[in-house]
Motif scaffolding. Structure first.
Motif, PDB file in Angstrom:
ATOM      1  N   ARG A 146      -7.439  -8.500   1.310  1.00  0.00           N
ATOM      2  CA  ARG A 146      -6.905  -7.462   2.187  1.00  0.00           C
ATOM      3  C   ARG A 146      -5.439  -7.166   1.865  1.00  0.00           C
ATOM      4  O   ARG A 146      -4.767  -7.940   1.201  1.00  0.00           O
ATOM      5  CB  ARG A 146      -7.033  -7.911   3.653  1.00  0.00           C
ATOM      6  N   ARG A 147      -4.972  -6.041   2.352  1.00  0.00           N
ATOM      7  CA  ARG A 147      -3.575  -5.658   2.233  1.00  0.00           C
ATOM      8  C   ARG A 147      -2.945  -5.583   3.621  1.00  0.00           C
ATOM      9  O   ARG A 147      -3.644  -5.553   4.637  1.00  0.00           O
ATOM     10  CB  ARG A 147      -3.443  -4.305   1.533  1.00  0.00           C
ATOM     11  N   GLN A 148      -1.632  -5.525   3.634  1.00  0.00           N
ATOM     12  CA  GLN A 148      -0.893  -5.324   4.869  1.00  0.00           C
ATOM     13  C   GLN A 148      -0.397  -3.883   4.908  1.00  0.00           C
ATOM     14  O   GLN A 148       0.269  -3.418   3.982  1.00  0.00           O
ATOM     15  CB  GLN A 148       0.274  -6.312   4.968  1.00  0.00           C
ATOM     16  N   SER A 149      -0.701  -3.188   5.982  1.00  0.00           N
ATOM     17  CA  SER A 149      -0.484  -1.741   6.034  1.00  0.00           C
ATOM     18  C   SER A 149       0.986  -1.343   6.025  1.00  0.00           C
ATOM     19  O   SER A 149       1.329  -0.245   5.591  1.00  0.00           O
ATOM     20  CB  SER A 149      -1.160  -1.153   7.273  1.00  0.00           C
ATOM     21  N   GLU A 150       1.886  -2.220   6.461  1.00  0.00           N
ATOM     22  CA  GLU A 150       3.292  -1.817   6.576  1.00  0.00           C
ATOM     23  C   GLU A 150       3.960  -1.573   5.228  1.00  0.00           C
ATOM     24  O   GLU A 150       5.041  -0.995   5.165  1.00  0.00           O
ATOM     25  CB  GLU A 150       4.093  -2.858   7.367  1.00  0.00           C
ATOM     26  N   PHE A 151       3.305  -1.998   4.134  1.00  0.00           N
ATOM     27  CA  PHE A 151       3.897  -1.804   2.819  1.00  0.00           C
ATOM     28  C   PHE A 151       3.229  -0.676   2.026  1.00  0.00           C
ATOM     29  O   PHE A 151       3.470  -0.512   0.838  1.00  0.00           O
ATOM     30  CB  PHE A 151       3.828  -3.100   2.007  1.00  0.00           C
ATOM     31  N   ILE A 166      -0.867 -11.879  -2.724  1.00  0.00           N
ATOM     32  CA  ILE A 166      -0.842 -10.416  -2.735  1.00  0.00           C
ATOM     33  C   ILE A 166       0.029  -9.870  -1.613  1.00  0.00           C
ATOM     34  O   ILE A 166       0.753  -8.886  -1.799  1.00  0.00           O
ATOM     35  CB  ILE A 166      -2.273  -9.847  -2.662  1.00  0.00           C
ATOM     36  N   TRP A 167      -0.010 -10.491  -0.457  1.00  0.00           N
ATOM     37  CA  TRP A 167       0.858 -10.031   0.633  1.00  0.00           C
ATOM     38  C   TRP A 167       2.329 -10.205   0.266  1.00  0.00           C
ATOM     39  O   TRP A 167       3.154  -9.346   0.552  1.00  0.00           O
ATOM     40  CB  TRP A 167       0.528 -10.779   1.919  1.00  0.00           C
ATOM     41  N   HIS A 168       2.634 -11.323  -0.365  1.00  0.00           N
ATOM     42  CA  HIS A 168       4.012 -11.503  -0.818  1.00  0.00           C
ATOM     43  C   HIS A 168       4.356 -10.481  -1.898  1.00  0.00           C
ATOM     44  O   HIS A 168       5.479  -9.954  -1.942  1.00  0.00           O
ATOM     45  CB  HIS A 168       4.218 -12.918  -1.359  1.00  0.00           C
ATOM     46  N   LYS A 169       3.398 -10.179  -2.753  1.00  0.00           N
ATOM     47  CA  LYS A 169       3.631  -9.221  -3.826  1.00  0.00           C
ATOM     48  C   LYS A 169       3.897  -7.818  -3.256  1.00  0.00           C
ATOM     49  O   LYS A 169       4.712  -7.065  -3.811  1.00  0.00           O
ATOM     50  CB  LYS A 169       2.426  -9.199  -4.763  1.00  0.00           C
ATOM     51  N   GLN A 170       3.264  -7.465  -2.143  1.00  0.00           N
ATOM     52  CA  GLN A 170       3.560  -6.182  -1.509  1.00  0.00           C
ATOM     53  C   GLN A 170       5.021  -6.106  -1.079  1.00  0.00           C
ATOM     54  O   GLN A 170       5.683  -5.082  -1.294  1.00  0.00           O
ATOM     55  CB  GLN A 170       2.646  -5.971  -0.301  1.00  0.00           C
ATOM     56  N   ARG A 171       5.522  -7.181  -0.482  1.00  0.00           N
ATOM     57  CA  ARG A 171       6.926  -7.201  -0.083  1.00  0.00           C
ATOM     58  C   ARG A 171       7.838  -7.131  -1.307  1.00  0.00           C
ATOM     59  O   ARG A 171       8.870  -6.452  -1.310  1.00  0.00           O
ATOM     60  CB  ARG A 171       7.227  -8.469   0.717  1.00  0.00           C
ATOM     61  N   GLU A 172       7.446  -7.837  -2.349  1.00  0.00           N
ATOM     62  CA  GLU A 172       8.235  -7.873  -3.576  1.00  0.00           C
ATOM     63  C   GLU A 172       8.321  -6.499  -4.229  1.00  0.00           C
ATOM     64  O   GLU A 172       9.400  -6.068  -4.667  1.00  0.00           O
ATOM     65  CB  GLU A 172       7.594  -8.882  -4.534  1.00  0.00           C
ATOM     66  N   VAL A 173       7.191  -5.806  -4.298  1.00  0.00           N
ATOM     67  CA  VAL A 173       7.174  -4.477  -4.913  1.00  0.00           C
ATOM     68  C   VAL A 173       7.990  -3.485  -4.085  1.00  0.00           C
ATOM     69  O   VAL A 173       8.711  -2.642  -4.635  1.00  0.00           O
ATOM     70  CB  VAL A 173       5.725  -3.990  -5.102  1.00  0.00           C
ATOM     71  N   ALA A 174       7.912  -3.591  -2.765  1.00  0.00           N
ATOM     72  CA  ALA A 174       8.716  -2.730  -1.903  1.00  0.00           C
ATOM     73  C   ALA A 174      10.202  -2.923  -2.200  1.00  0.00           C
ATOM     74  O   ALA A 174      10.974  -1.953  -2.257  1.00  0.00           O
ATOM     75  CB  ALA A 174       8.416  -3.031  -0.435  1.00  0.00           C
ATOM     76  N   GLN A 175      10.615  -4.166  -2.421  1.00  0.00           N
ATOM     77  CA  GLN A 175      12.011  -4.449  -2.742  1.00  0.00           C
ATOM     78  C   GLN A 175      12.379  -3.911  -4.119  1.00  0.00           C
ATOM     79  O   GLN A 175      13.502  -3.437  -4.337  1.00  0.00           O
ATOM     80  CB  GLN A 175      12.263  -5.957  -2.676  1.00  0.00           C
ATOM     81  N   MET A 176      11.450  -3.955  -5.056  1.00  0.00           N
ATOM     82  CA  MET A 176      11.703  -3.411  -6.393  1.00  0.00           C
ATOM     83  C   MET A 176      11.981  -1.915  -6.323  1.00  0.00           C
ATOM     84  O   MET A 176      12.912  -1.412  -6.963  1.00  0.00           O
ATOM     85  CB  MET A 176      10.511  -3.698  -7.313  1.00  0.00           C
TER      86      MET A 176
END
Length: 295
Positions: free
Chosen positions: A4-9, A36-46
């Motif tokens: 699953r993904r987290q919608s906020e990202f 993957i959830w951590h990766k969503q936060r990481e990509v948002a920061q990128m």
């Protein structure tokens, strides 16, 4: 398997379209989902750190790619070896305390590896894109960016740091993303290594156009257990025609020449090996012992 993904990202990490969405405050179901959830936060920061257009320009301006697929296909002593530069893993912790990615990569090259895989995930594997860039400057072998790709930004970022190939994991991507990400990888003159673990994932990937290189991960990404029979089981499910259309890589769980011979007999043309080599005191000799066929 459904990650699953987290919608906020959704604004940054590609899109949540087509993905199951976790409820707010719900914990991850397994280690892969946690990654993957951590990766969503990481990509948002990128995206926040550097505009996509800038990274695209960097990727396009990068030196020409080396032929990752061709190096595997034309290996003089098959199966071809993709040797992995990896400091740690979620299941085993630190694999090598004195970790020098350049020295390790050079030892792999001297030992006879055909290509290298560079772990770029920092949070769970203690890797980095800086390591990818350092290795690119030090060795001539084609390099795989070993990352949990969920967004095109990461593909451009990998190319800008010297990647010649990119890993795409079927378990974490929809068919649409697999197809579109592979197309982007090809546009950048790189090779896409698409990884599967289950029969369902393999069936999905076989329906995608232009796939050439398929990896079978013997490691279950939900619990990180390893079984070489996974390569055997999936390869046995193929017709001879389908088998010959692709180049097959067996990944994880290969510790000695007997293991390598086993997956080769199953139909693998290449292997990806990390832990069993990285932990050896003499990496160059370990590569030679693994790859030189018995008389």
């Amino acid at each position: 398997m459904q990650v699953r993904r987290q919608s906020e990202f959704a604004e940054f990490a590609n899109s949540t379209k087509g993905y199951a969405i976790a409820n707010p405050n719900e914990p991850p179901q397994n280690i892969l989902e946690k990654i993957i959830w951590h990766k969503q936060r990481e990509v948002a920061q990128m995206y926040a750190n550097l505009p996509l257009a800038t990274v695209q320009a960097m990727a396009i301006a990068a030196p020409a790619t080396r032929d990752f697929y061709g190096s595997l296909q034309n290996a003089p002593n098959p199966p071809a070896l993709i040797a992995e530069v990896k400091k740690a893993s979620p299941s085993k912790g630190i694999l090598r305390e004195e970790f020098d990615p350049v020295a390790i990569a050079q030892a792999y090259a001297r030992g006879g590896a055909n290509c290298l895989s560079i772990l770029t995930d920092a949070q769970f594997f203690q890797g980095s894109f800086a390591n990818l860039q350092l290795v690119r400057q030090a060795v001539d072998l084609p390099l795989l960016c070993k990352e949990f790709i969920i967004d095109p930004y990461q593909i451009y970022w990998g190319r800008s740091h010297g990647a010649d190939a990119v890993l795409l994991i079927a378990a974490i991507l929809t068919d649409t993303d697999l197809s579109e990400f592979q197309a982007l990888i090809h546009q950048l003159n790189m090779t896409a290594l698409i990884e599967v673990h289950t029969q369902q994932e393999l069936s999905r990937v076989l329906q995608i156009a232009d796939v050439r290189l398929i990896g079978i991960n013997n490691r279950n990404l939900e619990n990180f257990g390893v079984d070489l029979a996974q390569t055997q089981n999936l390869m046995m499910s193929l017709s001879p025609d389908i088998h010959q259309q692709y180049l097959w890589v067996s990944e994880s769980g290969i510790y000695n020449r007997q293991d390598l011979d086993f997956v080769q007999q199953c139909g693998a043309s290449a292997v990806l090996v990390g832990e069993s080599l990285i932990k050896q005191p003499n990496i160059e000799l370990a590569v030679q012992r693994l790859t030189i066929a018995r008389p």
